[in-house]
Design a protein around this motif. Structure first.
Motif, PDB file in Angstrom:
ATOM      1  N   TYR A   1       0.938  -1.324   0.028  1.00  0.00           N
ATOM      2  CA  TYR A   1      -0.055  -0.095  -0.051  1.00  0.00           C
ATOM      3  C   TYR A   1       0.932   1.285   0.101  1.00  0.00           C
ATOM      4  N   ARG A   2       0.206   2.296  -0.556  1.00  0.00           N
ATOM      5  CA  ARG A   2       1.078   3.681  -0.380  1.00  0.00           C
ATOM      6  C   ARG A   2       0.997   4.082   0.939  1.00  0.00           C
ATOM      7  N   LYS A   3       1.982   4.786   1.374  1.00  0.00           N
ATOM      8  CA  LYS A   3       2.330   5.730   2.593  1.00  0.00           C
ATOM      9  C   LYS A   3       2.495   7.142   2.099  1.00  0.00           C
ATOM     10  N   GLY A   4       2.171   8.058   3.083  1.00  0.00           N
ATOM     11  CA  GLY A   4       2.055   9.227   2.806  1.00  0.00           C
ATOM     12  C   GLY A   4       0.847  10.005   2.350  1.00  0.00           C
ATOM     13  N   THR A   5      -0.279   9.226   2.004  1.00  0.00           N
ATOM     14  CA  THR A   5      -1.376  10.090   1.403  1.00  0.00           C
ATOM     15  C   THR A   5      -2.030  10.802   2.246  1.00  0.00           C
ATOM     16  N   GLN A   6      -2.619  12.020   1.991  1.00  0.00           N
ATOM     17  CA  GLN A   6      -3.227  12.960   2.631  1.00  0.00           C
ATOM     18  C   GLN A   6      -4.654  12.994   3.303  1.00  0.00           C
ATOM     19  N   ILE A   7      -4.785  12.741   4.413  1.00  0.00           N
ATOM     20  CA  ILE A   7      -6.073  12.674   4.992  1.00  0.00           C
ATOM     21  C   ILE A   7      -6.624  14.102   5.220  1.00  0.00           C
ATOM     22  N   ARG A   8      -7.452  14.611   4.307  1.00  0.00           N
ATOM     23  CA  ARG A   8      -8.025  16.153   3.936  1.00  0.00           C
ATOM     24  C   ARG A   8      -8.942  16.489   5.216  1.00  0.00           C
ATOM     25  N   HIS A   9      -9.695  15.627   5.739  1.00  0.00           N
ATOM     26  CA  HIS A   9     -10.709  16.057   6.655  1.00  0.00           C
ATOM     27  C   HIS A   9     -10.931  15.244   7.674  1.00  0.00           C
ATOM     28  N   LEU A  10     -11.077  15.257   8.853  1.00  0.00           N
ATOM     29  CA  LEU A  10     -11.750  14.356   9.856  1.00  0.00           C
ATOM     30  C   LEU A  10     -12.889  14.915  10.457  1.00  0.00           C
TER      31      LEU A  10
END
Length: 419
Positions: free
Chosen positions: A338-347
């Motif tokens: 799996y890719r690492k470092g993808t952005q979680i834009r909103h919680l």
């Protein structure tokens, strides 16, 4: 009391969240922590593998209790080093942690103490293991002996699949060992106990979902969701499991000179002949811990302290009657690459009886990014399982993270039984 929490996952975020509510708590430190834990605790720069450094920090800060979340430091002997330094620690010694660190050790203990479990054989040679599988046929279960982050088990539906699992276990691993078991049938449930070396305090039940995809399909993972309590674990079933499985285990560990302190997590198969032990973990399950902490109404800190330094006899934890459900948001591709470092834009903001626990996140400047396979544990409690699940999935749908995925059927067994 100042407390140091060891770990960086969703389990440790849930423990930090609950410990923060304790009126006994002074300062809460965590190492290595994560962005969610940082909202509850002071993150400290400690190499958890350097036991002397951890002990020195505890002495310098007069830490009253160390809570070790993950299994790896326990198997590596962190609790032993801290105990030798006179520091109270919640978690078993390395010798007692063999209950998780070696599946073969646990199976042999089951034989010694007549604890119901699957029929098995241990192998240190791949060809001998393969011959046994061919003789037994399928379905059959192949387990790597040591720690495997919840993914070292293959329930093989064919001999060929079992042989491939054996090859994987021995590939490039000198000294490897496998346990080959009969394939038991029945529903699974989890029983948690807080132990003080002598006694065990029942500490909740849960059911989890190990397979990656809806309908319990796909590869095994560390867990894609959970709910508590387990409807399968009636008071009668709990007492039978304590009598036939947990208490004999504690007696066996005492007899071997390795009394068990900490949390003992029994994975059970509820067969037609009664409960049988699948395996033990020597720490809170992940993500089962998240739903347990959501339901626990008692102060967690004195319970952990009693396990570490005294007796759990007489303790009576109070639980919410409302069930809790947690849904794991994982990185696309997990449990494979799996890719690492993808952005979680909103919680999304959470309301009462709702929390998003961080399991595999970090901060890059002001960006929250996914760094693990299992990344967020979206957790909710409500009057019934269906309502708790509905609340959890409403939060899931409000998370802006295109590279994440989850199962959409967490708690389907319990929801079906409520209808």
């Amino acid at each position: 009391m100042d407390v140091l929490l060891i770990g960086s996952g969703g389990r440790e975020h849930a423990l930090a969240w609950k410990l923060r509510q304790s009126p006994m708590l002074g300062r809460l430190f965590a190492a290595p922590g994560n962005p969610g834990i940082a909202a509850e605790a002071e993150i400290v720069d400690l190499d958890v593998e350097d036991h002397d450094a951890v002990a020195a920090f505890c002495r310098d800060r007069a830490i009253g209790l160390v809570v070790v979340g993950p299994e790896v430091p326990l198997v590596a002997g962190l609790a032993d080093a801290l105990t030798s330094a006179g520091i109270a620690v919640f978690g078993p010694s390395a010798a007692a942690a063999r209950l998780e660190g070696s599946k073969g050790f646990t199976k042999d203990l089951c034989t010694l103490k007549d604890i119901p479990t699957a029929r098995y054989r241990r192998f240190t040679d791949a060809s001998n293991a393969a011959d046994y599988v061919r003789a037994e046929g399928a379905p059959i279960v192949v387990k790597a002996d040591g720690l495997a982050a919840g993914k070292g088990v293959t329930v093989a539906s064919s001999v060929e699949e079992a042989l491939a699992a054996i090859d994987d276990c021995f590939a490039g691993a000198p000294g490897a060992e496998v346990v080959v078991e009969e394939c038991m049938s029945g529903p699974e449930a989890s029983l948690f106990c807080i132990c003080d070396g002598e006694d065990a305090l029942v500490f909740g039940t849960a059911e989890d979902h190990k397979r990656a995809f809806d309908g319990d399909r796909g590869p095994n993972t560390g867990g894609m969701g959970a709910y508590s309590p387990s409807g399968l674990m009636t008071p009668e079933m709990v007492e039978r499991a304590m009598r036939e499985i947990v208490r004999p285990t504690l007696a066996g560990m005492r007899e071997q000179g390795s009394p068990f302190r900490g949390v003992l997590y029994a994975g059970l198969m509820l067969t037609e002949g009664g409960p049988k032990l699948i395996e033990y973990n020597v720490r809170f399950g992940d993500p089962e811990c998240q739903v347990l902490m959501m339901r626990l109404e008692s102060d967690l800190l004195p319970i952990l302290l009693a396990s570490a330094t005294g007796s759990v006899a007489g303790l009576e934890p109070q639980w919410s009657a409302d069930p809790a459900v947690t849904v794991v948001l994982a990185s696309e591709g997990y449990p494979g690459a799996y890719r690492k470092g993808t952005q979680i834009r909103h919680l999304p903001a959470t309301g009462a009886d709702e929390t998003i626990f961080h399991a595999g996140t970090s901060r890059e400047g002001d960006r929250l990014v996914a760094t693990g396979g299992r990344v967020l544990n979206v957790t909710a409690r409500a009057a019934d399982v269906a309502s708790a699940r509905e609340r959890a999935y409403a939060l899931v749908d409000a998370v802006d993270w295109p590279e994440g995925f989850c199962r959409r059927d967490i708690a389907h067994r319990a929801v079906g039984s409520e209808r």
